[in-house]
Motif scaffolding. Structure first.
Motif, short mmCIF file in Angstrom:
data_model
loop_
_atom_site.label_atom_id
_atom_site.label_comp_id
_atom_site.label_asym_id
_atom_site.label_seq_id
_atom_site.Cartn_x
_atom_site.Cartn_y
_atom_site.Cartn_z
N ILE A 156 78.13 77.09 87.86
CA ILE A 156 76.74 77.55 87.95
C ILE A 156 76.70 78.81 88.79
O ILE A 156 77.13 78.80 89.95
N LEU A 157 76.21 79.90 88.21
CA LEU A 157 75.96 81.12 88.97
C LEU A 157 74.46 81.19 89.19
O LEU A 157 73.69 81.31 88.23
N SER A 216 83.20 80.96 96.76
CA SER A 216 82.86 82.33 97.14
C SER A 216 82.58 83.16 95.89
O SER A 216 83.29 83.06 94.88
N LEU A 217 81.57 83.99 95.97
CA LEU A 217 81.28 84.89 94.86
C LEU A 217 82.43 85.85 94.61
O LEU A 217 82.61 86.35 93.49
N GLN A 218 83.22 86.11 95.63
CA GLN A 218 84.37 87.01 95.48
C GLN A 218 85.46 86.39 94.62
O GLN A 218 86.36 87.11 94.16
N ASP A 219 85.38 85.08 94.37
CA ASP A 219 86.31 84.46 93.42
C ASP A 219 86.09 85.01 92.02
O ASP A 219 87.02 85.08 91.21
N ILE A 220 84.86 85.40 91.74
CA ILE A 220 84.52 85.98 90.44
C ILE A 220 84.79 87.48 90.44
O ILE A 220 85.44 88.02 89.55
N ASN A 221 84.29 88.14 91.46
CA ASN A 221 84.43 89.59 91.54
C ASN A 221 84.56 89.98 93.02
O ASN A 221 83.66 89.70 93.82
N LEU A 265 77.10 89.25 84.13
CA LEU A 265 77.33 88.26 83.07
C LEU A 265 78.78 88.29 82.59
O LEU A 265 79.42 87.24 82.42
N LYS A 266 79.31 89.48 82.41
CA LYS A 266 80.69 89.62 81.94
C LYS A 266 81.67 88.99 82.92
O LYS A 266 82.58 88.25 82.52
N SER A 267 81.49 89.25 84.20
CA SER A 267 82.41 88.69 85.20
C SER A 267 82.32 87.17 85.23
O SER A 267 83.34 86.48 85.36
N PHE A 268 81.11 86.64 85.09
CA PHE A 268 80.92 85.19 85.14
C PHE A 268 81.57 84.51 83.94
O PHE A 268 82.28 83.51 84.09
N ILE A 269 81.34 85.03 82.74
CA ILE A 269 81.94 84.42 81.55
C ILE A 269 83.46 84.50 81.61
O ILE A 269 84.16 83.53 81.31
N ILE A 327 79.37 89.74 75.41
CA ILE A 327 80.03 88.59 74.79
C ILE A 327 81.12 89.05 73.83
O ILE A 327 82.21 88.45 73.79
N ALA A 328 80.88 90.11 73.09
CA ALA A 328 81.90 90.63 72.19
C ALA A 328 83.15 91.06 72.96
O ALA A 328 84.28 90.76 72.58
N THR A 329 82.95 91.76 74.08
CA THR A 329 84.08 92.24 74.88
C THR A 329 84.87 91.08 75.48
O THR A 329 86.10 91.03 75.39
N VAL A 330 84.16 90.12 76.08
CA VAL A 330 84.84 89.00 76.73
C VAL A 330 85.59 88.15 75.71
O VAL A 330 86.74 87.76 75.93
N CYS A 331 84.94 87.85 74.60
CA CYS A 331 85.59 87.02 73.57
C CYS A 331 86.80 87.72 72.97
O CYS A 331 87.82 87.10 72.68
#
Length: 331
Positions: free
Chosen positions: A125-126, A149-154, A169-173, A218-222
């Motif tokens: 959950i973000l 920690s949020l730094q785990d994502i970015n 959104l990109k970093s979270f996905i 979503i296109a980039t991450v996928c």
């Protein structure tokens, strides 16, 4: 006293997975829905009457049946000795409370983080509220909830993130897919919805995610992870439109959303996650379960519409709409 309504969908039978007789009545004055007009009522749905669609010309993605099987059955095929591991799920919830429905976002967060996690799911959950420095990341690990920690994502993130920024959104996905790369995945975007103009308003940063930004993200991450999003849920008002979803059909298997208002209390996560945690569940069954759980939860409220779309049929739908509009404009 209430008024019964029926919704007839003329061009969507190829996409709708499940649906929810519609009843309407007034809701309390302090009720909120997740749209820009701040309606005092909401909608709940339990059934949609579908009209047939016919075409005499071939389309790129032809189909033979409008009904989606809710469980996989191989009774007509030869028995295989290969065993398939039971589906396990990564549930990613993008919970945007940085606006005037912060109280509902906090309530949703509290309900989610008090649910006992199960061995079949990894939940992330973000969250961002309407105060400075209140962004948080929550994650299940070893059957317990942890604040990460949020730094785990970015590594560049501070305690105040912009939920209207596509990079967030990109970093979270990406983080979610990397956490459990073999799992099936569901992504829920929670917040205000504005149809084709976007979703998830962040008032601190005066920003929102646009339709194009979501599609590109979503296109980039996928593409980078060579993986589709199995289920995409928009827990936001007015988001179940062709123009909102079409750009995602190559990267998302199923879409769940409403063409009308969504109650600010959102999805009934408890029965949904309880089912996933207690037993392996395939994607189509999960989509149907989310819709029926939603219908049951809001059965005594104003109409609450929700539908599931199998996006592999979306090109055929767009083809039909294009033919229809061409006929209207040329005859």
């Amino acid at each position: 006293m209430f008024q019964k309504q029926w919704v007839a969908v003329a061009l969507l039978p190829i996409c709708i997975v499940g649906a929810l007789p519609l009843a309407t009545f007034l809701t309390p004055e302090n009720s909120h829905s997740m749209d820009s007009s701040e309606k005092t009522g909401f909608t709940a749905a339990r059934e949609i009457q579908v009209l047939p669609y016919h075409t005499h010309e071939p389309v790129q993605d032809p189909f033979k049946s409008y009904e989606l099987p809710l469980s996989a059955s191989n009774s007509s095929t030869k028995t295989s000795t290969r065993t398939t591991p039971p589906p396990q799920w990564t549930i990613m919830i993008y919970l945007d409370g940085d606006n005037n429905i912060e109280a509902y976002a906090q309530h949703t967060l509290t309900k989610l983080t008090t649910l006992p996690p199960g061995h079949n799911t990894t939940i992330l959950i973000l969250y961002d509220g309407n105060s400075m420095g209140d962004s948080q990341l929550y994650q299940t690990r070893n059957n317990t909830w942890e604040t990460r920690s949020l730094q785990d994502i970015n590594a560049t993130w501070t305690q105040e993130i912009n939920m209207g920024d596509p990079h967030t959104l990109k970093s979270f996905i990406s983080y979610g897919l990397e956490t459990s790369p073999l799992n099936q995945c569901m992504l829920e975007l929670w917040g205000h919805g504005y149809g084709w103009t976007g979703i998830c308003r962040d008032e601190t940063n005066n920003d929102r995610l646009t339709t194009n930004e979501i599609q590109d993200t979503i296109a980039t991450v996928c593409t980078n992870h060579q993986k589709k999003i199995d289920v995409l849920v928009y827990t936001a008002c007015n988001m179940a439109d062709i123009e909102v979803v079409y750009g995602l059909h190559n990267y998302v298997q199923y879409f769940i959303g409403s063409q009308d208002a969504i109650p600010a209390s959102g999805l009934p996560h408890h029965p949904i996650l309880k089912t996933i945690n207690n037993q392996p569940i395939d994607t189509a069954t999960l989509v149907n379960h989310i819709i029926t759980s939603y219908a049951t939860f809001y059965q005594d409220t104003h109409t609450a519409t929700l539908a599931g779309w199998n996006l592999k049929y979306l090109p055929a739908l767009v083809h039909a709409v294009n033919r229809f509009t061409h006929t209207l404009t040329t005859t």
